[in-house]
Design a protein around this motif. Structure first.
Motif, short mmCIF file in Angstrom:
data_model
loop_
_atom_site.label_atom_id
_atom_site.label_comp_id
_atom_site.label_asym_id
_atom_site.label_seq_id
_atom_site.Cartn_x
_atom_site.Cartn_y
_atom_site.Cartn_z
N THR A 141 0.84 -1.19 0.00
CA THR A 141 0.00 0.00 0.00
C THR A 141 0.88 1.24 0.00
N ILE A 143 1.50 4.90 1.74
CA ILE A 143 1.21 5.62 2.98
C ILE A 143 1.77 7.03 2.85
N PHE A 242 -3.34 -2.34 7.11
CA PHE A 242 -2.99 -1.06 6.47
C PHE A 242 -3.87 0.07 6.99
N LYS A 246 -2.52 3.47 9.06
CA LYS A 246 -2.79 4.79 8.50
C LYS A 246 -3.53 5.66 9.51
N LEU A 249 -0.88 7.06 11.89
CA LEU A 249 -0.08 8.15 11.32
C LEU A 249 -0.89 9.42 11.13
N ASP A 250 -2.14 9.26 10.68
CA ASP A 250 -2.97 10.44 10.44
C ASP A 250 -3.61 10.98 11.72
N THR A 259 8.71 10.27 5.40
CA THR A 259 9.27 9.10 4.72
C THR A 259 10.55 8.63 5.38
N GLN A 262 9.57 6.83 8.58
CA GLN A 262 8.43 5.94 8.53
C GLN A 262 8.74 4.52 9.01
N LEU A 266 6.41 2.44 11.71
CA LEU A 266 5.86 1.11 11.40
C LEU A 266 6.27 0.10 12.45
#
Length: 345
Positions: A141, A143, A242, A246, A249-250, A259, A262, A266
């Motif tokens: 996916t 992100i 996924f 998300k 993170l959001d 990035t 990241q 994770l």
């Protein structure tokens, strides 16, 4: 198996009762690091003199502190604050942000709070853990939110993340997430071999790179396009994985999981996800403390992936640095009554 209320605090009340000051925190780290008694990291000698929270080895005469060689090495932040941070980081499903830590704990700056969380994330890595087994769903996916450019696996300038999760008769098991360079057979093969035990059954969609990437694995290939169903119906477990990361993170990090950093975010998500069925949040607290004392020290400079110098250098600070805040404040005699006056009735 560790026992709640004996080896680790069962809840927040016990955690704060057990660790009211730095001395108690230091003793707990001592007990976890050397459960069979002190062992010198230099000569491995077991005879030592303990003075002011430090050991002096009788054999090599080396002085060793309990926190030396761990994530807590040379920290100025009191251990009471560290322990509270670990509890906040492990007790909630969505973790905790540096901005929130800075607001609610006596931490002098956002940078200090971010550094503490980043150091703990280095201890959350799945490297060295057992690989996934059995039937495992795998997919990729993007992100990081919508960005301009091509959509799908050929998108440029976007962060591609591969995910894998065990699926068994009891539901969903352990998971792994990792940033990959692209969706080629080589990148997928490296991710699969690093995270899934050979001989396992890998369930994927019809992407052409998977057959070449799955040598040594049983392959269950689902043609999502031909089925007419959305991908999250064909591969529900990995797509739920996924969706959950998300939201982290959001939500918690407000999309600030860049990035460059990241992989650490994770790792943090996977650490908590794989322990979601723990009988007590205190056990997850214990596991992260154990990892923290086994992980080597890491500096702020090593944590920052892309340094961004300030446009204007701050004025030089003179004099000694302020003493960092602590949760060890001692007994306080009801300050709200300090200015109380007798009310005539």
């Amino acid at each position: 198996m560790p026992i709640a209320g004996q080896d680790y605090p069962a809840d927040l009340a016990q955690m704060r009762a057990w660790f009211p000051d730095d001395e108690a925190c230091l003793d707990y780290l001592d007990w976890l690091r050397w459960p069979q008694g002190f062992q010198c990291p230099g000569c491995e000698g077991r005879s030592a003199i303990k003075q002011a929270g430090r050991y002096r080895c009788r054999d090599c005469r080396k002085r060793v502190s309990v926190t030396a060689g761990t994530i807590f090495d040379k920290t100025r932040t009191p251990l009471t604050v560290w322990f509270e941070t670990v509890w906040l980081m492990t007790s909630g499903k969505q973790g905790v942000s540096a901005a929130h830590l800075h607001r609610v704990l006596p931490i002098s700056s956002y940078q200090t709070a971010w550094t503490m969380l980043s150091k703990l994330r280095t201890a959350m890595s799945s490297a060295g853990s057992g690989r996934l087994t059995g039937r495992v769903e795998v997919d990729e996916t993007f992100i990081g939110g919508p960005r301009p450019g091509t959509v799908g696996r050929g998108a440029a300038g976007k962060t591609l993340v591969a995910g894998a999760i065990e699926v068994n008769k009891h539901g969903w098991g352990r998971a792994r997430l990792a940033v990959i360079a692209d969706a080629s057979a080589g990148s997928l093969k490296a991710f699969i071999q690093a995270n899934i035990e050979a001989g396992s059954t890998v369930v994927s969609d019809g992407w052409s790179a998977y057959p070449a990437a799955l040598e040594g694995y049983a392959h269950e290939r689902l043609n999502v396009s031909a089925s007419g169903l959305p991908a999250h119906h064909s591969l529900p477990a990995v797509h739920r994985l996924f969706a959950s990361v998300k939201r982290l993170l959001d939500g918690t990090y407000q999309g600030s999981g860049t990035t460059e950093h990241q992989p650490e975010y994770l790792d943090e998500f996977v650490f908590r996800f794989n322990r979601r069925h723990s009988s007590s949040r205190g056990l997850v607290f214990l596991r992260l403390i154990q990892r923290a004392i086994l992980s080597p020290p890491v500096s702020y400079q090593e944590l920052v992936r892309v340094p961004k110098p300030k446009a204007v250098s701050p004025a030089g600070v003179r004099g000694p640095r302020a003493k960092p805040g602590s949760l060890d404040l001692g007994p306080v005699d009801r300050p709200w009554r300090a200015t109380d006056t007798k009310v005539d009735r």
